[in-house]
Scaffold this motif. Structure first.
Motif, PDB file in Angstrom:
ATOM      1  N   ILE A 214       0.852  -1.200   0.000  1.00 58.58           N
ATOM      2  CA  ILE A 214       0.000   0.000   0.000  1.00 58.58           C
ATOM      3  C   ILE A 214       0.886   1.249   0.000  1.00 58.58           C
ATOM      4  CG2 ILE A 214      -1.634   1.363   1.395  1.00 58.58           C
ATOM      5  CD1 ILE A 214      -2.791  -1.366   2.356  1.00 58.58           C
ATOM      6  N   ASP A 215       1.947   1.209   0.822  1.00 56.98           N
ATOM      7  CA  ASP A 215       2.827   2.381   0.935  1.00 56.98           C
ATOM      8  C   ASP A 215       3.755   2.550  -0.264  1.00 56.98           C
ATOM      9  OD1 ASP A 215       1.740   2.880   3.364  1.00 56.98           O
ATOM     10  OD2 ASP A 215       3.398   2.033   4.539  1.00 56.98           O
ATOM     11  N   HIS A 216       4.209   1.432  -0.821  1.00 57.83           N
ATOM     12  CA  HIS A 216       5.301   1.542  -1.785  1.00 57.83           C
ATOM     13  C   HIS A 216       4.950   1.178  -3.225  1.00 57.83           C
ATOM     14  CE1 HIS A 216       8.146   2.498   1.346  1.00 57.83           C
ATOM     15  NE2 HIS A 216       7.615   1.548   2.070  1.00 57.83           N
ATOM     16  N   ASP A 217       3.877   0.441  -3.413  1.00 55.22           N
ATOM     17  CA  ASP A 217       3.531   0.073  -4.790  1.00 55.22           C
ATOM     18  C   ASP A 217       2.031  -0.217  -4.923  1.00 55.22           C
ATOM     19  OD1 ASP A 217       4.042  -0.348  -7.422  1.00 55.22           O
ATOM     20  OD2 ASP A 217       5.231  -2.184  -7.169  1.00 55.22           O
ATOM     21  N   PRO A 218       1.188   0.757  -4.533  1.00 59.15           N
ATOM     22  CA  PRO A 218      -0.257   0.490  -4.516  1.00 59.15           C
ATOM     23  C   PRO A 218      -0.823   0.108  -5.892  1.00 59.15           C
ATOM     24  CG  PRO A 218       0.198   2.840  -4.209  1.00 59.15           C
ATOM     25  CD  PRO A 218       1.500   2.124  -4.108  1.00 59.15           C
ATOM     26  N   GLU A 219      -0.245   0.670  -6.942  1.00 62.89           N
ATOM     27  CA  GLU A 219      -0.779   0.346  -8.270  1.00 62.89           C
ATOM     28  C   GLU A 219      -0.618  -1.124  -8.625  1.00 62.89           C
ATOM     29  OE1 GLU A 219       0.855   3.797 -10.299  1.00 62.89           O
ATOM     30  OE2 GLU A 219      -0.609   4.583  -8.848  1.00 62.89           O
ATOM     31  N   LYS A 220       0.607  -1.606  -8.393  1.00 59.58           N
ATOM     32  CA  LYS A 220       0.859  -3.031  -8.675  1.00 59.58           C
ATOM     33  C   LYS A 220      -0.034  -3.915  -7.823  1.00 59.58           C
ATOM     34  CE  LYS A 220       4.678  -4.372 -11.210  1.00 59.58           C
ATOM     35  NZ  LYS A 220       5.996  -4.114 -10.594  1.00 59.58           N
ATOM     36  N   LEU A 221      -0.191  -3.517  -6.559  1.00 55.48           N
ATOM     37  CA  LEU A 221      -1.031  -4.305  -5.658  1.00 55.48           C
ATOM     38  C   LEU A 221      -2.436  -4.440  -6.230  1.00 55.48           C
ATOM     39  CD1 LEU A 221      -1.783  -5.645  -2.918  1.00 55.48           C
ATOM     40  CD2 LEU A 221      -2.074  -3.356  -1.969  1.00 55.48           C
ATOM     41  N   GLN A 222      -2.984  -3.325  -6.692  1.00 54.61           N
ATOM     42  CA  GLN A 222      -4.344  -3.348  -7.239  1.00 54.61           C
ATOM     43  C   GLN A 222      -4.417  -4.182  -8.505  1.00 54.61           C
ATOM     44  OE1 GLN A 222      -6.722   0.483  -6.591  1.00 54.61           O
ATOM     45  NE2 GLN A 222      -4.671   1.250  -6.976  1.00 54.61           N
ATOM     46  N   LYS A 223      -3.420  -3.984  -9.339  1.00 52.23           N
ATOM     47  CA  LYS A 223      -3.428  -4.669 -10.626  1.00 52.23           C
ATOM     48  C   LYS A 223      -3.232  -6.182 -10.455  1.00 52.23           C
ATOM     49  CE  LYS A 223      -1.500  -3.697 -15.086  1.00 52.23           C
ATOM     50  NZ  LYS A 223      -0.363  -3.078 -15.753  1.00 52.23           N
ATOM     51  N   PHE A 224      -2.282  -6.522  -9.609  1.00 46.82           N
ATOM     52  CA  PHE A 224      -1.948  -7.942  -9.468  1.00 46.82           C
ATOM     53  C   PHE A 224      -3.138  -8.749  -8.953  1.00 46.82           C
ATOM     54  CE2 PHE A 224      -0.168 -11.683  -7.382  1.00 46.82           C
ATOM     55  CZ  PHE A 224       0.677 -12.162  -8.374  1.00 46.82           C
ATOM     56  N   ILE A 273       4.633 -10.356  -7.365  1.00 49.20           N
ATOM     57  CA  ILE A 273       3.941  -9.069  -7.522  1.00 49.20           C
ATOM     58  C   ILE A 273       4.908  -8.040  -8.102  1.00 49.20           C
ATOM     59  CG2 ILE A 273       2.560  -7.300  -6.305  1.00 49.20           C
ATOM     60  CD1 ILE A 273       2.103  -9.502  -4.113  1.00 49.20           C
ATOM     61  N   GLY A 274       6.121  -8.098  -7.655  1.00 49.63           N
ATOM     62  CA  GLY A 274       7.161  -7.183  -8.135  1.00 49.63           C
ATOM     63  C   GLY A 274       8.445  -7.467  -7.386  1.00 49.63           C
ATOM     64  N   ASN A 275       9.494  -6.743  -7.752  1.00 48.38           N
ATOM     65  CA  ASN A 275      10.771  -6.881  -7.052  1.00 48.38           C
ATOM     66  C   ASN A 275      10.842  -5.810  -5.971  1.00 48.38           C
ATOM     67  OD1 ASN A 275      11.359  -8.868  -8.830  1.00 48.38           O
ATOM     68  ND2 ASN A 275      12.991  -7.766  -9.887  1.00 48.38           N
ATOM     69  N   TYR A 276      10.970  -6.245  -4.744  1.00 46.05           N
ATOM     70  CA  TYR A 276      10.978  -5.268  -3.648  1.00 46.05           C
ATOM     71  C   TYR A 276      12.186  -5.456  -2.753  1.00 46.05           C
ATOM     72  CZ  TYR A 276       6.225  -4.795  -5.228  1.00 46.05           C
ATOM     73  OH  TYR A 276       5.140  -4.594  -6.020  1.00 46.05           O
ATOM     74  N   CYS A 277      12.590  -4.335  -2.150  1.00 47.77           N
ATOM     75  CA  CYS A 277      13.588  -4.374  -1.094  1.00 47.77           C
ATOM     76  C   CYS A 277      12.845  -3.889   0.148  1.00 47.77           C
ATOM     77  CB  CYS A 277      14.754  -3.456  -1.447  1.00 47.77           C
ATOM     78  SG  CYS A 277      16.060  -3.487  -0.222  1.00 47.77           S
ATOM     79  N   PHE A 278      12.724  -4.766   1.131  1.00 48.74           N
ATOM     80  CA  PHE A 278      11.925  -4.412   2.309  1.00 48.74           C
ATOM     81  C   PHE A 278      12.699  -3.573   3.316  1.00 48.74           C
ATOM     82  CE2 PHE A 278      10.193  -8.402   0.583  1.00 48.74           C
ATOM     83  CZ  PHE A 278       8.922  -7.956   0.252  1.00 48.74           C
ATOM     84  N   ASP A 279      14.010  -3.565   3.183  1.00 45.50           N
ATOM     85  CA  ASP A 279      14.821  -2.630   3.980  1.00 45.50           C
ATOM     86  C   ASP A 279      14.940  -1.363   3.140  1.00 45.50           C
ATOM     87  OD1 ASP A 279      15.300  -4.315   6.110  1.00 45.50           O
ATOM     88  OD2 ASP A 279      17.321  -4.889   5.474  1.00 45.50           O
ATOM     89  N   ILE A 280      14.261  -0.343   3.523  1.00 41.35           N
ATOM     90  CA  ILE A 280      14.316   0.879   2.715  1.00 41.35           C
ATOM     91  C   ILE A 280      15.353   1.829   3.296  1.00 41.35           C
ATOM     92  CG2 ILE A 280      12.962   2.852   1.904  1.00 41.35           C
ATOM     93  CD1 ILE A 280      10.663   0.899   1.699  1.00 41.35           C
ATOM     94  N   TYR A 281      16.360   2.093   2.496  1.00 41.06           N
ATOM     95  CA  TYR A 281      17.515   2.827   2.993  1.00 41.06           C
ATOM     96  C   TYR A 281      17.118   4.165   3.615  1.00 41.06           C
ATOM     97  CZ  TYR A 281      21.885   5.253   3.302  1.00 41.06           C
ATOM     98  OH  TYR A 281      22.940   5.966   3.786  1.00 41.06           O
ATOM     99  N   ASP A 282      16.316   4.935   2.897  1.00 38.58           N
ATOM    100  CA  ASP A 282      15.988   6.276   3.407  1.00 38.58           C
ATOM    101  C   ASP A 282      15.216   6.234   4.723  1.00 38.58           C
ATOM    102  OD1 ASP A 282      17.340   7.536   1.413  1.00 38.58           O
ATOM    103  OD2 ASP A 282      15.601   7.671   0.080  1.00 38.58           O
TER     104      ASP A 282
END
Ligand code: GDP
Length: 294
Positions: A214-224, A273-282
């Protein structure tokens, strides 16, 4: 592979790695590129100490490139020699060789100036379970050597694997325990398949995963999943929507939450769903530099 870690196992694992360390010029610390920080052993710097270290961000094929690049830079700034590879498909192994050479250059130059004969670099792989240690050993050896699913504490005779002329690798990886103390880390480890399902609550892991999307890729979530995010959705509403879409229903048309939970986790673990990195540097960088120097 899943292991239940007890203090005795940890002490033994540490002892074994400390013993093996004496035999090598450089350590290959393997982490999962999807969680480059969360997949590190909590005491790794204490264990490895000053030995030159290549940090291998493995499974790069499943991570998000822009995040992986930020972590590469972070590790570089810390004085390590990071590389990003895909062991499963044997990609970027040449870069690993170059990093091993760069990490050991000082030592080898010193040996050369003393008139010692050139020799192969000796290395060992360490890391928590499931980051791909056996897969990498097998790729480098070009045959099946390390059994996937080896257990800590089971000692066997160690041998050197020759990787070309320039590298010799210990055939037994050092298996170290993961971080346990932090809830979020536990969920990330579960989302990437590093820890046993029964250690964490899977519903919490799936919720964590959905919130991440929801926070990082809501579009893909909806589409997938072919669902609609309304903005004020509770994350549980999404379970309902996904369950209905996928026909995951129990008798009486009730949503089969267990199946939906498993589906979400499986899709995230396998990067469907996609390629994600769950440790977000920022999001993590502020806490990073408070940790002590290695
Ligand atoms: P170990 O416990 O650290 O020895 O991990 P394994 O070598 O058994 O690997 C754990 C899982 O990750 C296996 O299913 C491997 O096929 C998979 N794996 C390892 N490296 C990679 C990689 O670079 N990319 C992908 N996609 N999968 C990998």
């Amino acid at each position: 592979m899943t292991i239940q870690w007890f203090p005795g196992h940890m002490a033994k694992a540490r002892r074994e790695v400390t013993e093996q360390l004496k035999m090598v010029d450089v350590v290959f610390e393997l982490v999962d590129a999807r969680i480059p920080l969360s997949s590190r052993n909590p005491m790794i710097d204490d264990i490895i100490k000053q030995k030159p270290r290549v940090i291998i961000l493995n499974k790069k094929d499943m991570s998000k490139q822009s995040e992986t690049d930020k972590w590469m830079q972070y590790f570089k700034n810390q004085g390590f020699f990071p590389v990003q590879i895909d062991s499963k498909h044997g990609k970027h192994l040449g870069e690993l060789m170059k990093a091993a050479q760069a990490a050991t250059k000082e030592k080898f130059d010193r040996e050369k100036s003393k008139g010692l004969r050139p020799r192969a670099i000796r290395a060992m792989i360490v890391g928590i379970p499931n980051v791909g240690k056996s897969t990498l050993i097998n790729k480098l050896a070009k045959k099946s050597i390390a059994k996937t699913g080896n257990t800590p504490g089971v000692t066997k005779k160690q041998q050197w694997i020759k990787v070309g002329k320039e590298l010799e690798l210990l055939d037994t990886p050092g298996i170290l325990w993961p971080k346990f103390e932090d809830q979020a880390i536990g969920k990330k480890l579960s989302l990437t398949g590093a820890i046993k399902d029964s250690i964490v609550h899977l519903d919490e892991v799936a919720i964590y995963g959905l919130n991440f999307l929801i926070d990082h890729d809501p579009e893909k979530l909806q589409k997938f999943y072919q669902i609609e995010l309304a903005g004020d959705d509770e994350v549980v509403d999404l379970f309902d929507q996904i369950g209905k879409r996928r026909g995951m229903l129990k008798r009486g048309n009730e949503i089969d939450y267990e199946s939906v939970t498993e589906l979400i986790i499986r899709d995230l673990r396998n990067a469907k769903i996609g390629n994600y990195c769950f440790d977000i540097y920022d999001e993590m960088k502020d806490g990073l530099y408070e940790t002590k120097e290695h």
